[in-house]
Write a protein that holds these residues in place. Structure first.
Motif, short mmCIF file in Angstrom:
data_model
loop_
_atom_site.label_atom_id
_atom_site.label_comp_id
_atom_site.label_asym_id
_atom_site.label_seq_id
_atom_site.Cartn_x
_atom_site.Cartn_y
_atom_site.Cartn_z
N LEU A 108 -45.04 -30.71 -45.05
CA LEU A 108 -44.92 -30.22 -46.42
C LEU A 108 -45.95 -29.12 -46.61
CD1 LEU A 108 -44.82 -33.72 -48.17
CD2 LEU A 108 -42.85 -32.33 -47.48
N ARG A 168 -36.23 -28.14 -49.36
CA ARG A 168 -36.07 -28.45 -47.95
C ARG A 168 -35.46 -27.24 -47.26
NH1 ARG A 168 -33.98 -34.72 -47.18
NH2 ARG A 168 -35.83 -35.72 -48.10
N SER A 181 -38.87 -30.22 -54.84
CA SER A 181 -39.32 -29.58 -53.62
C SER A 181 -38.15 -28.79 -53.05
CB SER A 181 -39.80 -30.63 -52.61
OG SER A 181 -38.71 -31.46 -52.21
N GLU A 218 -42.96 -35.10 -41.17
CA GLU A 218 -42.36 -33.96 -41.84
C GLU A 218 -43.49 -33.14 -42.44
OE1 GLU A 218 -39.35 -35.21 -44.58
OE2 GLU A 218 -38.08 -36.08 -43.00
N ASN A 250 -40.55 -28.46 -47.69
CA ASN A 250 -40.45 -29.38 -46.57
C ASN A 250 -39.85 -28.60 -45.41
OD1 ASN A 250 -39.85 -31.42 -44.70
ND2 ASN A 250 -39.51 -32.93 -46.30
#
Length: 229
Positions: A89, A170, A168, A87, A102
């Protein structure tokens, strides 16, 4: 009718346990279904500006205008449809705020020594996503950009100088800078819990059949009845 009391007592002890386990799995399925419904309802809301949020809440849809920096990391050992990858970041600057985004999943290369290429626009972009918490931790103090990391925590986000280290974002699948998303919000689906419940109830039914055959005279009684006819 009963010819084996030890087996009967054992069956009487096991049967309520098996039924209770099956009922518990059905209850877990209902709980997971409610969690998924709550998440879907929150994600279906209109995206909000981060400046308008009084306090961050998980799964709150947000929209940001800004640009990606060259600070990105590969979150290791992430899978999609059985394939191993990473993934991505990446730091995103919106106004005077720095956020960790993300972007989703990239497939791993044929060699562990070769990381997949991460492409990102240099111009300003509008991105859509939702807030997701960052676990607390110590992180790595000397981590470099484009590094492979095993986990994300507040130690890492604090080093990056983010405005909200505990959160964060997404990306949603409709963001044009999103990679493969397919976010998993619960560790097991309601269908899986229902399958477990079916297994426990099947074991309870099998126990009853075995008890009838092994601990009672039901077979001889049925045989005698057939012979008399």
């Amino acid at each position: 009718m009963i010819r084996s009391w030890p087996l009967t007592l054992l069956s009487l002890c096991l049967l309520p346990l098996l039924l209770a386990l099956g009922s518990w799995q059905l209850q877990r399925a209902d709980e997971k279904q409610q969690i998924i419904a709550d998440i879907d309802a929150r994600l279906a809301a209109q995206p909000r500006k981060l400046s308008a949020l009084e306090s961050p809440e998980i799964f709150t849809p947000v929209r940001l205008l800004g640009f990606y920096t060259d600070e990105y990391f590969y979150l290791d050992n992430r899978t999609r449809n059985g394939r191993v990858g990473y993934e991505v970041l990446q730091v995103f600057v919106s106004g005077q705020q720095r956020w960790l985004i993300n972007r989703g999943w990239l497939a791993a290369g044929s060699s562990r020594n070769q990381l997949p290429e991460v492409n990102y626009p240099l111009a300003a972009k509008v991105i859509n996503g939702f807030l997701y918490p960052v676990p607390a931790g110590k992180g790595l103090a000397n981590i470099g950009a484009h590094a492979r990391i095993q986990m994300i925590d507040t130690g890492l986000t604090a080093v990056l100088g983010l405005d909200e280290p505990a959160w964060s974002i997404r990306l949603s699948a409709d963001s044009d800078t999103a990679l493969v998303t397919d976010w998993e919000f619960v560790n097991s689906t309601p269908a899986r819990h229902k399958a477990y419940a079916f297994q426990w109830f099947s074991m309870a039914a099998a126990l009853c059949i075995l008890w009838l055959l092994a601990a009672t005279n039901i077979r001889s009684m049925i045989t005698a009845g057939i012979i008399r006819r």
